[in-house]
Design an enzyme around this catalytic site. Structure first.
Site, PDB file in Angstrom:
ATOM      1  N   LYS A 194      17.337  13.059  35.947  1.00 45.05           N
ATOM      2  CA  LYS A 194      16.229  13.029  37.130  1.00 45.05           C
ATOM      3  C   LYS A 194      15.354  13.946  36.409  1.00 45.05           C
ATOM      4  O   LYS A 194      15.481  15.185  35.968  1.00 45.05           O
ATOM      5  CB  LYS A 194      16.648  13.792  38.373  1.00 45.05           C
ATOM      6  CG  LYS A 194      15.755  13.816  39.629  1.00 45.05           C
ATOM      7  CD  LYS A 194      16.202  14.705  40.707  1.00 45.05           C
ATOM      8  CE  LYS A 194      16.087  16.132  40.466  1.00 45.05           C
ATOM      9  NZ  LYS A 194      14.699  16.478  40.581  1.00 45.05           N
TER      10      LYS A 194
ATOM     11  N   LEU B 241      20.297  17.554  42.913  1.00 43.64           N
ATOM     12  CA  LEU B 241      19.670  18.537  42.457  1.00 43.64           C
ATOM     13  C   LEU B 241      18.379  18.628  43.029  1.00 43.64           C
ATOM     14  O   LEU B 241      17.805  18.021  43.503  1.00 43.64           O
ATOM     15  CB  LEU B 241      19.361  17.755  40.859  1.00 43.64           C
ATOM     16  CG  LEU B 241      20.585  17.500  39.853  1.00 43.64           C
ATOM     17  CD1 LEU B 241      19.879  17.509  38.600  1.00 43.64           C
ATOM     18  CD2 LEU B 241      21.225  18.978  39.591  1.00 43.64           C
ATOM     19  N   ASP B 242      18.134  20.231  42.997  1.00 47.18           N
ATOM     20  CA  ASP B 242      16.746  20.593  43.456  1.00 47.18           C
ATOM     21  C   ASP B 242      15.442  19.811  42.993  1.00 47.18           C
ATOM     22  O   ASP B 242      15.550  19.317  41.971  1.00 47.18           O
ATOM     23  CB  ASP B 242      16.271  22.065  43.207  1.00 47.18           C
ATOM     24  CG  ASP B 242      17.455  22.945  43.804  1.00 47.18           C
ATOM     25  OD1 ASP B 242      18.250  22.487  44.959  1.00 47.18           O
ATOM     26  OD2 ASP B 242      17.787  23.859  43.233  1.00 47.18           O
ATOM     27  N   LEU B 243      14.535  19.646  43.863  1.00 49.60           N
ATOM     28  CA  LEU B 243      13.275  18.927  43.582  1.00 49.60           C
ATOM     29  C   LEU B 243      12.603  19.567  42.149  1.00 49.60           C
ATOM     30  O   LEU B 243      12.117  18.733  41.283  1.00 49.60           O
ATOM     31  CB  LEU B 243      12.138  19.429  44.541  1.00 49.60           C
ATOM     32  CG  LEU B 243      10.887  19.151  44.326  1.00 49.60           C
ATOM     33  CD1 LEU B 243      10.694  17.407  44.384  1.00 49.60           C
ATOM     34  CD2 LEU B 243       9.889  19.674  45.222  1.00 49.60           C
TER      35      LEU B 243
ATOM     36  N   THR C 152      14.417  20.998  39.735  1.00 54.80           N
ATOM     37  CA  THR C 152      15.352  21.029  38.493  1.00 54.80           C
ATOM     38  C   THR C 152      15.594  19.656  38.076  1.00 54.80           C
ATOM     39  O   THR C 152      15.644  18.558  38.690  1.00 54.80           O
ATOM     40  CB  THR C 152      16.748  21.533  39.266  1.00 54.80           C
ATOM     41  OG1 THR C 152      16.822  22.715  39.758  1.00 54.80           O
ATOM     42  CG2 THR C 152      17.651  21.534  38.071  1.00 54.80           C
TER      43      THR C 152
END
Length: 391
Positions: free
Chosen positions: A202, A240-242, A244
């Site tokens: 990502k 996962l965080d935006l 990250t």
């Protein structure tokens, strides 16, 4: 009685004639009768005290009710003195803004509403207003000196929209709608794929799953749905965080998804992250154990809360130091939102470089999920996938 009962049990374990057994039974019945008499005497002795305590409890409840009623009267008198002005010249009672609930204590007393109210009284038209934290950070790590923060949702979040009515203001920002990073149409990149499992890399600026706002529709999940139209089930196994980047595990059918989620719950799936921290970290490794919960006044920010927080545990290891920064490998043992970011900022005293929530904004958050290992739920083989950090 306990000692005599134990002695009788030991005696009955040996061969006894009828007379001896009868004597033990008589003793048992005598002890039971004595216990009943003793408890009855206790209850009789306690009765006057219990009646006095009940009277005191009733008096206390009456005082509490009277105090609450008087407190409401006084609060009504206080709120009757408040007038919340707007830029259009309208004036509102704060109770109307929070109806049908009562305004929370201190509503309208924060710096923002006070400054705007003073500007309107002086006939001034505000051009800009920003609030920053000054002073030592609170123990929960929710604020850092010199960083701008939005107004609280519970108080100013209700008062300020009315006060700003009539001014030329931008709409409230939607976190994640403008991440500042272009995401290509071919993202996320596939790193591993078979008939049941997919692992993708990502990029930053792409959500893992869609947000509630219409502007937050684009995500790894949406793109994988388009890429694998025959896939069933929830697809994405973890998030996962935006901000990250790195490896995200997905399943192409519901049974595989459920099996992988069980693996996460049992801590059978390992993840490894790499990050650059903004500061010199003391020590070379260890474990951070700080419980976390969401900041209700400033979502999606998380804060440390030993009382109401959920357990969050992270192992860390220093791998490099350069230019006042520390390169660290994180191995999370739990999967809380923003766990690594808060554990770095609060637990290690050094936020991740580029962290716009818990440190100072930069070109990007230097946090990357670089390794993922799991037992394949269909084949049983151990799958290990890596994606080197781009920084």
């Amino acid at each position: 009685h306990r000692a005599r009962k134990a002695a009788r049990a030991a005696a009955r374990a040996a061969p006894l004639d009828a007379a001896a057994r009868h004597a033990l039974d008589q003793q048992s019945r005598g002890d039971t009768a004595e216990e009943r008499r003793l408890l009855a005497a206790h209850r009789a002795a306690e009765a006057p005290a219990a009646e006095a305590l009940a009277a005191l409890d009733a008096a206390h409840a009456d005082l509490a009710a009277a105090r609450a009623a008087r407190s409401r009267e006084l609060m009504d008198a206080i709120w009757a003195t408040y007038r919340v002005p707007s830029a259009r010249g309208a004036v509102c009672d704060p109770r109307a803004l929070f109806a049908p609930e009562e305004p929370p204590g201190g509503a309208g007393d924060c710096a923002g509403p006070k400054l705007l109210g003073e500007a309107y009284r002086r006939g001034l038209s505000p051009l800009a207003l920003a609030e920053l934290w000054w002073g030592a950070s609170p123990l929960d790590g929710s604020r850092r000196q010199g960083v701008f923060y939005p107004s609280c949702r519970g108080k100013c979040g209700v008062v300020l929209p009315f006060m700003l009515d009539g001014l030329d203001v931008e709409p409230a920002p939607v976190f994640g709608a403008s991440p500042g990073a272009a995401v290509g149409a071919d993202a996320p990149r596939t790193v591993y794929e078979d008939a049941w499992v997919v692992v993708v890399d990502k990029p930053i600026g792409l959500l893992t799953v869609p947000g509630r706002h219409a502007a937050l529709r684009d995500s790894v999940l949406v793109r994988l749905r388009a890429r694998y139209p025959d896939a069933t089930g929830p697809l994405v196994v973890h998030r996962l965080d935006l901000d990250t980047s790195g490896l995200v595990l997905a399943a192409r059918d519901e049974a595989t998804h459920a099996a992988l989620q069980r693996g996460f719950a049992r801590r059978e799936i390992s993840k490894r992250y790499v990050a650059w921290l903004d500061g010199e970290v003391r020590g070379d490794g260890g474990v951070i154990d700080l419980p976390l919960r969401v900041d209700l006044d400033d979502r999606p920010r998380q804060l440390v809360d030993p009382v109401h927080g959920k357990p969050a545990v992270t192992a860390w290891q220093v791998v490099a130091r350069a230019g006042g920064r520390t390169r660290v490998v994180f191995t999370p043992h739990t999967g809380r939102t923003h766990q690594l970011r808060v554990h770095a900022a609060v637990g290690l005293g050094a936020p991740i470089v580029g962290d716009r929530l818990y440190g100072a904004p930069g070109e990007r958050l230097l946090l990357h999920a670089e390794a993922l290992a799991f037992d394949h739920p269909r084949t049983g083989a151990r799958v290990e996938v890596e994606s080197p950090a781009p920084f």
